[in-house]
Write an enzyme that holds these catalytic residues in place. Structure first.
Site, PDB file in Angstrom:
ATOM      1  N   GLU A  89      31.762 -16.546  -0.099  1.00 55.16           N
ATOM      2  CA  GLU A  89      31.158 -15.623  -1.054  1.00 55.16           C
ATOM      3  C   GLU A  89      31.867 -14.277  -0.863  1.00 55.16           C
ATOM      4  OE1 GLU A  89      26.923 -14.954  -0.765  1.00 55.16           O
ATOM      5  OE2 GLU A  89      27.002 -13.499  -2.400  1.00 55.16           O
ATOM      6  N   ARG A 142      28.073 -24.119  13.412  1.00 51.97           N
ATOM      7  CA  ARG A 142      28.793 -22.873  13.160  1.00 51.97           C
ATOM      8  C   ARG A 142      29.310 -22.320  14.476  1.00 51.97           C
ATOM      9  NH1 ARG A 142      26.201 -20.180   9.559  1.00 51.97           N
ATOM     10  NH2 ARG A 142      26.986 -18.113   9.953  1.00 51.97           N
ATOM     11  N   LYS A 177      27.845 -11.244   8.123  1.00 56.92           N
ATOM     12  CA  LYS A 177      28.489 -10.290   7.223  1.00 56.92           C
ATOM     13  C   LYS A 177      27.581  -9.099   6.964  1.00 56.92           C
ATOM     14  CE  LYS A 177      30.041 -13.491   4.205  1.00 56.92           C
ATOM     15  NZ  LYS A 177      30.680 -14.080   3.004  1.00 56.92           N
TER      16      LYS A 177
HETATM   17  P1  ATP Z   1      26.565 -14.673   5.798  1.00 54.66           P
HETATM   18  O1  ATP Z   1      27.175 -14.168   7.098  1.00 54.66           O
HETATM   19  O2  ATP Z   1      26.286 -13.583   4.850  1.00 54.66           O
HETATM   20  O3  ATP Z   1      25.478 -15.681   6.004  1.00 54.66           O
HETATM   21  P2  ATP Z   1      28.369 -16.805   5.320  1.00 54.66           P
HETATM   22  O4  ATP Z   1      28.915 -16.681   6.685  1.00 54.66           O
HETATM   23  O5  ATP Z   1      27.529 -17.954   4.938  1.00 54.66           O
HETATM   24  O6  ATP Z   1      27.650 -15.450   5.013  1.00 54.66           O
HETATM   25  P3  ATP Z   1      30.176 -17.567   3.226  1.00 54.66           P
HETATM   26  O7  ATP Z   1      31.136 -16.718   2.524  1.00 54.66           O
HETATM   27  O8  ATP Z   1      29.115 -18.245   2.444  1.00 54.66           O
HETATM   28  O9  ATP Z   1      29.554 -16.625   4.327  1.00 54.66           O
HETATM   29  O10 ATP Z   1      30.932 -18.619   4.133  1.00 54.66           O
HETATM   30  C1  ATP Z   1      31.990 -19.398   3.662  1.00 54.66           C
HETATM   31  C2  ATP Z   1      32.121 -20.637   4.499  1.00 54.66           C
HETATM   32  O11 ATP Z   1      32.319 -20.299   5.856  1.00 54.66           O
HETATM   33  C3  ATP Z   1      30.874 -21.481   4.436  1.00 54.66           C
HETATM   34  O12 ATP Z   1      31.273 -22.817   4.190  1.00 54.66           O
HETATM   35  C4  ATP Z   1      30.242 -21.341   5.771  1.00 54.66           C
HETATM   36  O13 ATP Z   1      29.608 -22.528   6.144  1.00 54.66           O
HETATM   37  C5  ATP Z   1      31.434 -21.039   6.669  1.00 54.66           C
HETATM   38  N1  ATP Z   1      31.031 -20.227   7.803  1.00 54.66           N
HETATM   39  C6  ATP Z   1      30.397 -19.038   7.766  1.00 54.66           C
HETATM   40  N2  ATP Z   1      30.119 -18.602   9.005  1.00 54.66           N
HETATM   41  C7  ATP Z   1      30.601 -19.542   9.869  1.00 54.66           C
HETATM   42  C8  ATP Z   1      30.620 -19.679  11.289  1.00 54.66           C
HETATM   43  N3  ATP Z   1      30.100 -18.769  12.102  1.00 54.66           N
HETATM   44  N4  ATP Z   1      31.208 -20.780  11.810  1.00 54.66           N
HETATM   45  C9  ATP Z   1      31.750 -21.704  11.006  1.00 54.66           C
HETATM   46  N5  ATP Z   1      31.751 -21.646   9.667  1.00 54.66           N
HETATM   47  C10 ATP Z   1      31.187 -20.579   9.095  1.00 54.66           C
HETATM   48 MG    MG Z   2      26.866 -18.262   2.709  1.00 53.29          MG
END
Ligand code: ATP
Ligand code: MG
Length: 564
Positions: free
Chosen positions: A42, A268, A278
């Site tokens: 996003e 994650r 974020k």
């Molecule tokens: P927020 O921190 O606002 O919750 P988000 O980390 O979900 O946002 P996105 O832009 O939706 O941000 O993430 C894009 C992709 O990265 C998604 O498929 C998510 O599953 C993956 N992702 C995000 N954070 C992690 C993490 N800590 N480890 C592994 N994958 C991640």
């Molecule tokens: Mg997200």
């Protein structure tokens, strides 16, 4: 992209995991010929090291099994999304070493199709326009132990729903006044199936579609359908989405999608001394706690890059931590270990003095500048040699001198001889102090027979110091970094994350570096001998060098492992 596993010191060699096993099995059974994956950020912030794990996984699987990986912007919330983020995300994915070729997509590309499918759900009595407020929807959703209650608007006629949904699109209603919900089951044990919201009204200009829309699909509605449109075979996301999978499947099952994708969840990435949210990182940026999204202390990809972490080290780390089904926290020291592993191979060695103390070599001729050839990188013969100039006045590290040496201090002190690396042995004869008693200069003598740093009579000083010629050295601002947080588990126990910020995460010193670095370009990484790895910062200007300390030389990973 260089192959992360080609080097002698490789991360966990067999990078098999349950997702790769699923992909293999799907190919073996003929269900697919090659995987199609996607990385779906996003654009509401910069990417961080957690995203790097997801990028390495999605692009990695596609490459290994001869498929492809789409970069898809999940741009369904115009209130928080910006072009700056879209641009930075593309730059960061490329920098990490991955290429989506021409597979760049946006959920917003599918807004018309998603809308048509929503109309389709309404026609089949599977969606309705709800006038409840967001709060009312939350209050009637029930709990894990109690069912929710039906909305009083749930039984609207298809005609009314079609009319209201069209008018939502036409912009007749204010933000938050109505939503479109799927009509599933308010008593479903899984809360995500209790008439989830599919569309909300948001009067905001979208970075790509402008003012064409004032209703936007939710993540749950847009995501799986975007996967279906793109022919994604393995839609890989983090564990917290496992409870969304029944809704993902329900929508795919009830819509005339061209393809059936499947969602798989993995753990994650979490790291000690780090926060990967974020929202919180944005707060640090907005509150001016850091220099920006790319501050070298930030766990963002752009911050790590500015700090001097090479993409290869980040990829190696991602390979090493692998893909698991259970959440766990990895040690920051492990990431640092893989970064050092790359930097040790690739960084040229240089002399830099962070906290300078003047040395006058009293028996060295005033007008002489003696040049020695010094190897650039003992780990890489191809890196060649460079000239280093020795003169009567030098800078050494203040920490390398003690007037009254402590018990295990073997470096310079009055009457003691040390080796100046690649140059001569010197002995400290006299300590010069200012009016306050601070040491401001050391007067030393050198032994001309020790040129190059070896003594013909086999004398072996216990310490070897780095140094620069005062007449030739170039001043530099050097930014020393420590963890952004004081605790390995910031915010644990309900503490405010801001209270755990490390007030000493950045220390600025003014030192000197050897003249071969006078033209250092931002991003150039070097090892300052004995001190660590450093990287020229983008703040560098002609005549005003700025270096970031990427990492010290001490690899703490072995110690962490020994601790168990
Ligand atoms: P927020 O921190 O606002 O919750 P988000 O980390 O979900 O946002 P996105 O832009 O939706 O941000 O993430 C894009 C992709 O990265 C998604 O498929 C998510 O599953 C993956 N992702 C995000 N954070 C992690 C993490 N800590 N480890 C592994 N994958 C991640
Ligand atoms: Mg997200």
């Amino acid at each position: 992209m260089s192959e992360p596993n080609a080097e002698p010191n490789t991360p966990a060699a067999e990078h098999r995991d349950f997702i790769r096993d699923i992909v293999s099995a799907d190919i073996a059974a003929g269900r697919i010929s090659a995987p199609v994956t996607r990385f779906p950020p996003e654009p509401n912030g910069y990417l961080h090291i957690g995203h790097a794990k997801s990028i390495c996984l999605n692009f990695g699987i596609a490459a290994e099994f001869g498929g492809h990986c789409n970069l898809r912007f999940d741009d369904t919330n115009p209130m928080k999304e910006e072009q700056e983020y879209i641009d930075s995300i593309q730059a960061d994915v490329r920098w990490l070493g991955f290429d989506w070729v021409d597979n760049l997509f946006h959920a917003s590309d599918y807004f018309e199709q998603l809308y048509a499918w929503a109309v389709d759900l309404i026609r089949r009595g599977l969606a309705f326009v709800d006038d409840l407020t967001a709060d009312e929807i939350r209050e009637t959703r029930g709990t894990l132990t109690e069912p929710g209650t039906n909305s009083p608007f749930r039984d609207r006629s298809v005609e009314d729903n079609l009319d209201l949904f069209a008018r939502m699109r036409a912009g007749e209603f204010p933000n938050g006044s109505r939503v479109l919900r799927a009509k599933i089951d308010m008593a479903a044990p899984n809360i995500n199936l209790r008439d989830p919201v599919l569309y909300r009204i948001v009067h905001a200009t979208h970075p790509r579609t402008g003012d064409a829309w004032c209703i936007y699909p939710t993540y749950d509605y847009a995501h799986g359908q975007s996967d279906a449109i793109e022919g994604v075979t393995h839609s890989i996301c983090t564990l917290e989405f496992d409870v969304h999978r029944p809704l993902y499947d329900w929508l795919i099952e009830h819509l005339p999608v061209p393809h059936v994708p499947h969602q798989y969840e993995f753990a994650r990435l979490s790291l000690t001394y780090t926060v990967l949210s974020k929202r919180f990182l944005l707060r640090l940026v907005n509150d001016g706690r850091v220099r920006g999204w790319d501050d070298p202390r930030m766990p963002t990809i752009s911050g790590l890059r500015r700090r001097g972490f090479p993409a290869e080290g980040i990829r190696d780390f991602a390979t090493e931590v692998g893909v698991a089904k259970a959440d766990s926290t990895h040690e920051m020291a492990l990431l640092e270990h893989w970064v050092r592993d790359v930097l040790n191979r690739t960084s040229v060695r240089r002399f830099g003095v962070l906290n300078p103390l003047r040395v006058v070599v009293t028996n060295f001729p005033d007008d002489l500048a003696e040049t020695m050839e010094v190897v650039n990188n003992p780990e890489d013969p191809d890196a060649g040699e460079r000239p280093v100039t020795f003169t009567r006045e030098l800078w050494i590290e203040r920490d390398d001198f003690m007037e009254v040496p402590a018990p295990k201090f073997f470096r310079l002190s009055p009457g003691r001889e040390v080796r100046l690396r690649n140059a001569y042995f010197i002995t400290c004869d006299e300590v010069v102090k200012d009016a306050e008693g601070n040491v401001v200069e050391l007067r030393c003598t050198y032994d001309p027979a020790t040129r190059g740093g070896d003594s013909p009579d086999g004398r072996r000083p216990k310490a070897t110091l780095h140094w620069v010629s005062a007449a030739h050295a170039v001043p530099a601002e050097i930014r020393l970094y420590d963890y952004l947080f004081t605790r390995p588990d910031p915010g644990a126990g309900g503490r405010d994350l801001l209270d755990d910020l490390n007030p000493e995460s950045e220390t600025i010193v003014h030192g000197f570096v050897e003249p071969s670095l006078a033209d250092a370009r931002p991003g150039e990484t070097v090892q300052f001998e004995r001190l660590g790895y450093f990287c020229a910062d983008p703040d560098t200007r002609p005549g005003a060098l700025v270096f970031n300390r990427t990492l010290t030389l001490k690899d703490t990973w072995a110690k962490v492992q020994a601790r168990g």
